[in-house]
Design a protein around this motif. Structure first.
Motif, PDB file in Angstrom:
ATOM      1  N   ASP A   1       0.814  -1.212   0.000  1.00 47.95           N
ATOM      2  CA  ASP A   1       0.000   0.000   0.000  1.00 47.95           C
ATOM      3  C   ASP A   1       0.847   1.261   0.000  1.00 47.95           C
ATOM      4  OD1 ASP A   1      -2.194  -1.612  -0.005  1.00 47.95           O
ATOM      5  OD2 ASP A   1      -2.678  -1.353   2.118  1.00 47.95           O
ATOM      6  N   ARG A   2       2.028   1.202   0.600  1.00 45.87           N
ATOM      7  CA  ARG A   2       2.870   2.398   0.723  1.00 45.87           C
ATOM      8  C   ARG A   2       4.031   2.413  -0.263  1.00 45.87           C
ATOM      9  NH1 ARG A   2       2.852   4.666   6.840  1.00 45.87           N
ATOM     10  NH2 ARG A   2       0.650   4.307   7.279  1.00 45.87           N
ATOM     11  N   GLY A   3       4.044   1.469  -1.180  1.00 40.83           N
ATOM     12  CA  GLY A   3       5.066   1.489  -2.219  1.00 40.83           C
ATOM     13  C   GLY A   3       6.460   1.215  -1.718  1.00 40.83           C
ATOM     14  N   LEU A   4       6.598   0.368  -0.696  1.00 37.53           N
ATOM     15  CA  LEU A   4       7.909   0.029  -0.141  1.00 37.53           C
ATOM     16  C   LEU A   4       8.386  -1.284  -0.743  1.00 37.53           C
ATOM     17  CD1 LEU A   4       7.224   0.872   3.627  1.00 37.53           C
ATOM     18  CD2 LEU A   4       8.419   2.288   1.949  1.00 37.53           C
ATOM     19  N   LEU A   5       9.503  -1.248  -1.447  1.00 36.02           N
ATOM     20  CA  LEU A   5      10.057  -2.459  -2.044  1.00 36.02           C
ATOM     21  C   LEU A   5      10.687  -3.327  -0.965  1.00 36.02           C
ATOM     22  CD1 LEU A   5      11.811  -1.133  -5.281  1.00 36.02           C
ATOM     23  CD2 LEU A   5       9.700  -2.455  -5.137  1.00 36.02           C
ATOM     24  N   LEU A   6      10.347  -4.611  -0.963  1.00 36.91           N
ATOM     25  CA  LEU A   6      10.950  -5.580  -0.046  1.00 36.91           C
ATOM     26  C   LEU A   6      11.851  -6.488  -0.863  1.00 36.91           C
ATOM     27  CD1 LEU A   6       7.856  -6.525   2.158  1.00 36.91           C
ATOM     28  CD2 LEU A   6       9.649  -4.857   2.640  1.00 36.91           C
ATOM     29  N   LEU A   7      13.148  -6.207  -0.825  1.00 38.05           N
ATOM     30  CA  LEU A   7      14.092  -6.952  -1.644  1.00 38.05           C
ATOM     31  C   LEU A   7      14.945  -7.911  -0.830  1.00 38.05           C
ATOM     32  CD1 LEU A   7      15.301  -4.062  -3.993  1.00 38.05           C
ATOM     33  CD2 LEU A   7      13.406  -5.660  -4.331  1.00 38.05           C
ATOM     34  N   ASP A   8      15.443  -7.461   0.332  1.00 34.34           N
ATOM     35  CA  ASP A   8      16.334  -8.307   1.124  1.00 34.34           C
ATOM     36  C   ASP A   8      15.915  -8.277   2.585  1.00 34.34           C
ATOM     37  OD1 ASP A   8      17.202  -5.788   2.013  1.00 34.34           O
ATOM     38  OD2 ASP A   8      18.893  -5.764   0.632  1.00 34.34           O
ATOM     39  N   LEU A   9      16.693  -8.943   3.432  1.00 34.71           N
ATOM     40  CA  LEU A   9      16.338  -9.042   4.847  1.00 34.71           C
ATOM     41  C   LEU A   9      16.392  -7.691   5.543  1.00 34.71           C
ATOM     42  CD1 LEU A   9      18.024 -12.379   6.020  1.00 34.71           C
ATOM     43  CD2 LEU A   9      15.667 -11.961   5.312  1.00 34.71           C
ATOM     44  N   ASP A  10      17.286  -6.794   5.128  1.00 34.93           N
ATOM     45  CA  ASP A  10      17.340  -5.457   5.726  1.00 34.93           C
ATOM     46  C   ASP A  10      16.029  -4.707   5.506  1.00 34.93           C
ATOM     47  OD1 ASP A  10      19.896  -5.833   6.673  1.00 34.93           O
ATOM     48  OD2 ASP A  10      20.864  -4.930   4.933  1.00 34.93           O
ATOM     49  N   ASP A  11      15.444  -4.868   4.330  1.00 42.50           N
ATOM     50  CA  ASP A  11      14.159  -4.222   4.048  1.00 42.50           C
ATOM     51  C   ASP A  11      13.065  -4.755   4.971  1.00 42.50           C
ATOM     52  OD1 ASP A  11      15.218  -2.693   1.953  1.00 42.50           O
ATOM     53  OD2 ASP A  11      14.897  -4.307   0.525  1.00 42.50           O
ATOM     54  N   LEU A  12      13.031  -6.058   5.144  1.00 37.01           N
ATOM     55  CA  LEU A  12      11.993  -6.639   5.996  1.00 37.01           C
ATOM     56  C   LEU A  12      12.198  -6.247   7.450  1.00 37.01           C
ATOM     57  CD1 LEU A  12       9.503  -8.359   6.142  1.00 37.01           C
ATOM     58  CD2 LEU A  12      10.952 -10.399   6.283  1.00 37.01           C
ATOM     59  N   ARG A  13      13.437  -6.188   7.904  1.00 40.51           N
ATOM     60  CA  ARG A  13      13.706  -5.765   9.284  1.00 40.51           C
ATOM     61  C   ARG A  13      13.251  -4.326   9.503  1.00 40.51           C
ATOM     62  NH1 ARG A  13      18.825  -8.492   8.956  1.00 40.51           N
ATOM     63  NH2 ARG A  13      18.810 -10.374  10.237  1.00 40.51           N
ATOM     64  N   ALA A  14      13.567  -3.453   8.556  1.00 35.17           N
ATOM     65  CA  ALA A  14      13.164  -2.062   8.683  1.00 35.17           C
ATOM     66  C   ALA A  14      11.647  -1.936   8.710  1.00 35.17           C
ATOM     67  CB  ALA A  14      13.754  -1.235   7.540  1.00 35.17           C
ATOM     68  N   LEU A  15      10.971  -2.708   7.874  1.00 35.73           N
ATOM     69  CA  LEU A  15       9.514  -2.667   7.848  1.00 35.73           C
ATOM     70  C   LEU A  15       8.930  -3.171   9.164  1.00 35.73           C
ATOM     71  CD1 LEU A  15       6.862  -2.261   6.261  1.00 35.73           C
ATOM     72  CD2 LEU A  15       7.084  -4.641   5.497  1.00 35.73           C
ATOM     73  N   LEU A  16       9.487  -4.261   9.703  1.00 36.18           N
ATOM     74  CA  LEU A  16       8.989  -4.783  10.973  1.00 36.18           C
ATOM     75  C   LEU A  16       9.221  -3.797  12.106  1.00 36.18           C
ATOM     76  CD1 LEU A  16      10.166  -8.504  10.661  1.00 36.18           C
ATOM     77  CD2 LEU A  16       7.815  -7.647  10.528  1.00 36.18           C
ATOM     78  N   GLY A  17      10.351  -3.086  12.074  1.00 36.36           N
ATOM     79  CA  GLY A  17      10.582  -2.049  13.075  1.00 36.36           C
ATOM     80  C   GLY A  17       9.553  -0.937  12.986  1.00 36.36           C
ATOM     81  N   PHE A  18       9.205  -0.551  11.763  1.00 39.13           N
ATOM     82  CA  PHE A  18       8.180   0.472  11.572  1.00 39.13           C
ATOM     83  C   PHE A  18       6.826  -0.025  12.058  1.00 39.13           C
ATOM     84  CE2 PHE A  18       4.918   2.474   8.892  1.00 39.13           C
ATOM     85  CZ  PHE A  18       5.184   3.821   9.126  1.00 39.13           C
ATOM     86  N   VAL A  19       6.527  -1.298  11.791  1.00 36.92           N
ATOM     87  CA  VAL A  19       5.258  -1.874  12.241  1.00 36.92           C
ATOM     88  C   VAL A  19       5.190  -1.916  13.756  1.00 36.92           C
ATOM     89  CG1 VAL A  19       3.918  -4.018  12.318  1.00 36.92           C
ATOM     90  CG2 VAL A  19       4.856  -3.221  10.147  1.00 36.92           C
ATOM     91  N   ALA A  20       6.282  -2.312  14.407  1.00 37.11           N
ATOM     92  CA  ALA A  20       6.295  -2.373  15.871  1.00 37.11           C
ATOM     93  C   ALA A  20       6.114  -0.989  16.482  1.00 37.11           C
ATOM     94  CB  ALA A  20       7.598  -3.006  16.350  1.00 37.11           C
ATOM     95  N   GLU A  21       6.747   0.005  15.911  1.00 41.16           N
ATOM     96  CA  GLU A  21       6.666   1.367  16.455  1.00 41.16           C
ATOM     97  C   GLU A  21       5.273   1.954  16.279  1.00 41.16           C
ATOM     98  OE1 GLU A  21       8.886   5.711  15.883  1.00 41.16           O
ATOM     99  OE2 GLU A  21       9.550   3.939  14.768  1.00 41.16           O
ATOM    100  N   ASN A  22       4.591   1.583  15.218  1.00 39.05           N
ATOM    101  CA  ASN A  22       3.278   2.170  14.914  1.00 39.05           C
ATOM    102  C   ASN A  22       2.172   1.113  14.949  1.00 39.05           C
ATOM    103  OD1 ASN A  22       4.132   5.056  13.761  1.00 39.05           O
ATOM    104  ND2 ASN A  22       5.524   3.534  12.904  1.00 39.05           N
ATOM    105  N   HIS A  23       2.331   0.106  15.825  1.00 40.74           N
ATOM    106  CA  HIS A  23       1.410  -1.030  15.797  1.00 40.74           C
ATOM    107  C   HIS A  23      -0.028  -0.647  16.137  1.00 40.74           C
ATOM    108  CE1 HIS A  23       2.493  -0.848  20.079  1.00 40.74           C
ATOM    109  NE2 HIS A  23       1.348  -1.472  20.315  1.00 40.74           N
ATOM    110  N   LYS A  24      -0.226   0.397  16.957  1.00 41.62           N
ATOM    111  CA  LYS A  24      -1.593   0.787  17.307  1.00 41.62           C
ATOM    112  C   LYS A  24      -2.327   1.349  16.087  1.00 41.62           C
ATOM    113  CE  LYS A  24      -0.718   1.706  22.195  1.00 41.62           C
ATOM    114  NZ  LYS A  24      -0.765   2.719  23.288  1.00 41.62           N
ATOM    115  N   GLN A  25      -1.668   2.251  15.365  1.00 38.21           N
ATOM    116  CA  GLN A  25      -2.305   2.834  14.189  1.00 38.21           C
ATOM    117  C   GLN A  25      -2.507   1.784  13.091  1.00 38.21           C
ATOM    118  OE1 GLN A  25       0.296   3.940  15.769  1.00 38.21           O
ATOM    119  NE2 GLN A  25       0.077   6.117  16.277  1.00 38.21           N
TER     120      GLN A  25
END
Length: 495
Positions: A141-165
Motif C-alpha cells: 500500500d505504501r510502495g515500499l520495495l521488499l528486496l532483502d532481509l534489511d528491508d523486511l527488518r526495517a519494515l517490521l521495526g516500523f510496524v512495531a513502532e506504529n502497531h496501534k495505528q
C-alpha cells in the motif's frame, strides 16, 4: 529421436517425449539406484533438447557434467539391454548455489517469496504468519520495495513502532509476534539464508536454455549443505515451482516438454506443509502440465507424496523397498497398488526382491495409457557416476554463459533506505536539543556545583533533567510531525 530408453525387461521400456510433461515418480530405498535412474532421465531429456532442473543432494549428480569411463559391468549391462550407439559423453551443465559458493548465486526478493513460504521458512505459527501478511500488505500500500532481509527488518521495526495505528487499519498486531518474526530472521541469517534474498533475482529464462548443439542444459542446484536446512530447501523448490506456474504461458501438449523439474528428497517438501500449501502445490502440479513443464518427484517411499499429487504422476520408476518394519510393509503395498497390474508379476513380492540397478517401470504409452508394470534392468548413464573435484567444478563454472551475471549483488533503493531517511532526522534532533539546554554550565568546583552541573566524567542533575525533557518532547511531538510528513507523502491523513 522422440523417446528415452529407461531399461529393458521382457522388452525395452521407453518414456515417450510427448508425455514427459505428465510428471513422474522415482522411488526406492537408499542404495538401490535412484540416482542412476535420475541421471538416465536427465541425460535423455537433455539429448532431446529439453532443459532440466535437479537438486544434487549427495553431490554425485554433478558427474553428469563429465563423460563416464567404461568398465566390465557397464559393457555387460549395455549388451544385456541392447543399447545401440552407446558412447560415454557429458551433458551441458550449469551449477547453482543458494549460498553462492560452488555455483551461480540464486537470489529471490522478499516480495517474490511472499508471506506464506517465508513464514514456513521462519517456522512461524498462524498468528505470526498473519502479522507477516499484514506487513506485506502495508508495504504494497505504501510502495515500499521488499528486496532483502534489511528491508523486511526495517519494515517490521516500523510496524512495531506504529502497531496501534496499523492495527486499527489492518488488524490486530502484537509486538510479541513482531519480535518472534525478527528472531526468526536472525536465525535464518545465522544459517546463511541472507545470501538468498536480494537482487539480481533469478530469471526463469536462464533455467530454460540449450547449448549451441541444441542439447538442453542441465541446471544442478548444489544442495549437499542446503538439505541440512529442510525448510529453506523445500520452500525454495516450492517457490521455484510456483514461479514457473505463474509466469510461463499456456502451450498445451507439445512434442516434448519445455522444462523438466526434479524434486529430490520429496518427503522434505510435504512432511510438515500446512493444508493450504499442499493445495497450492497440487494445483500447480495439476495445471503446469499445460505450460510444458514436467515435474518428477524422488523419494524413498511412494507415500511420501500426498495421494492427490501421487495420482497425477503418470511415469513411475520403483526401485527396491525392504519390508523390515510395518511402515515399510505399508509402503510396499502402496507402491504395488499404484501400478497397472501385470498378470506375470506379483508386484508386492518383486519390489522386495529387486537388485541394485533393477526397477519396476510403468510409463505412459500411446494415447496416454499407462503400460502394465515391467521389471527392468536400468540403462547405465553415459556420464560419470560420481562426484567432481573442486577443480573440475571450477572449470565448469568458468565456461558458463552466465559467468558474471549473478555473481555481484545489487542493492537499489528499497524499504530499508526509505524508512532509514525518515527515522534518522528524528534521532539526531534529541542530542542537539539536550546540548542547547545544558550550555550554561557552571565552572565551579564546589560539591554543590558538581552535583547540579556535573563534572567532566559525570552528568549533573540539571543536564540529566534537561535530556529527559528533550526525550519526552522529541518522542511525542517529533513523532506527530513525522507522521504528518508521511501522511502528506502517501496522500493519507494521520489523526
Amino acid at each position: 529421436m522422440n523417446e528415452i530408453l529407461i531399461g529393458k525387461g521382457e522388452k525395452p521400456v521407453h518414456l515417450l517425449a510427448r508425455y514427459g510433461n505428465r510428471h513422474g515418480l522415482v522411488a526406492g530405498a537408499t542404495g538401490t539406484g535412484k540416482t542412476i535412474s535420475l541421471l538416465v532421465l536427465a541425460e535423455g531429456f537433455s539429448r532431446l533438447g529439453v532443459p532440466v532442473f535437479m537438486a544434487d543432494v549427495k553431490g554425485d549428480a554433478a558427474g553428469i557434467a563429465f563423460a563416464g569411463t567404461s568398465n566390465e559391468k557397464i559393457r555387460q549391462r549395455v549388451l544385456q539391454i541392447g543399447i545401440e550407439g552407446y558412447t560415454h559423453e557429458a551433458s551441458p551443465v550449469l551449477f547453482w548455489d543458494l549460498y553462492g559458493k560452488t555455483g551461480h548465486p540464486v537470489r529471490a526478493t522478499i516480495s517474490e517469496l511472499g508471506p506464506t513460504l517465508l513464514g514456513r521458512i521462519l517456522e512461524l505459527n498462524d498468528t505470526q504468519t498473519g502479522v507477516l501478511e499484514i506487513a506485506f500488505k502495508l508495504a504494497d500500500d505504501r510502495g515500499l520495495l521488499l528486496l532483502d532481509l534489511d528491508d523486511l527488518r526495517a519494515l517490521l521495526g516500523f510496524v512495531a513502532e506504529n502497531h496501534k495505528q496499523i492495527s486499527a487499519q489492518y488488524g490486530l498486531i502484537s509486538t510479541q509476534s513482531v519480535s518472534a518474526i525478527q528472531r526468526g530472521l536472525l536465525s535464518l541469517e545465522r544459517e546463511g539464508g541472507k545470501a538468498f534474498f536480494g537482487e539480481p533475482a533469478l530469471e526463469l529464462g536462464d533455467l530454460m536454455r540449450t547449448d549451441l548443439s541444441g542439447r538442453g542444459i542441465v541446471n544442478i542446484l548444489v544442495a549437499d549443505q542446503l538439505v541440512l536446512k529442510p525448510r529453506l530447501y523445500s520452500s525454495f523448490l516450492l517457490w521455484l515451482l510456483s514461479e514457473l506456474f505463474e509466469n510461463l504461458p499456456e502451450v498445451g501438449d507439445l512434442d516434448k516438454p519445455r522444462l523438466v523439474f526434479f524434486f529430490d528428497e520429496a518427503h522434505l517438501l510435504f512432511g510438515d506443509a500446512p493444508p493450504a500449501l499442499l493445495q497450492r502445490v497440487e494445483q500447480a502440479v495439476r495445471l503446469i502440465r499445460s505450460k510444458g513443464v514436467g515435474v518428477y518427484f524422488c523419494s524413498q517411499f511412494p507415500d511420501d507424496v500426498p495421494g492427490d499429487i501421487l495420482g497425477l504422476l503418470g511415469n513411475r520408476i520403483q526401485h527396491a523397498l525392504r519390508a523390515y518394519t510395518p511402515r515399510d510393509q505399508k509402503a510396499v503395498r502402496t507402491a504395488a497398488e499404484t501400478f497397472v497390474a501385470n498378470p506375470k508379476l506379483n508386484v508386492a513380492r518383486v519390489i522386495s526382491e529387486l537388485g541394485v540397478g533393477e526397477a519396476l517401470v510403468s510409463t505412459l504409452q500411446e494415447k496416454g495409457i499407462p503400460m502394465p508394470v515391467e521389471r527392468a534392468l536400468i540403462c547405465p548413464p553415459r556420464c560419470r557416476m560420481g562426484a567432481l573435484t573442486p577443480e573440475e567444478r571450477a572449470a565448469v563454472l568458468a565456461r558458463s554463459p552466465l559467468a558474471g551475471k549473478y555473481n555481484s549483488p545489487v542493492n537499489r533503493e528499497s524499504a530499508y533506505e526509505i524508512l532509514s531517511r525518515r527515522v534518522v532526522p528524528e534521532e539526531k534532533q534529541v542530542p542537539q536539543t539536550g546540548q542547547a539546554q545544558t550550555e550554561p554550565r557552571s565552572e565551579g568546583s564546589s560539591p554543590l556545583g558538581d552535583l547540579l552541573w556535573g563534572t567532566k566524567r559525570r552528568q549533573g542533575m540539571v543536564e540529566t533533567l534537561a535530556k529527559q525533557a528533550a526525550r519526552t518532547v522529541g518522542s511525542q511531538i517529533g513523532r506527530q510531525i513525522l507522521r504528518g510528513v508521511l501522511g502528506g507523502i502517501f496522500g493519507k491523513s494521520k489523526r
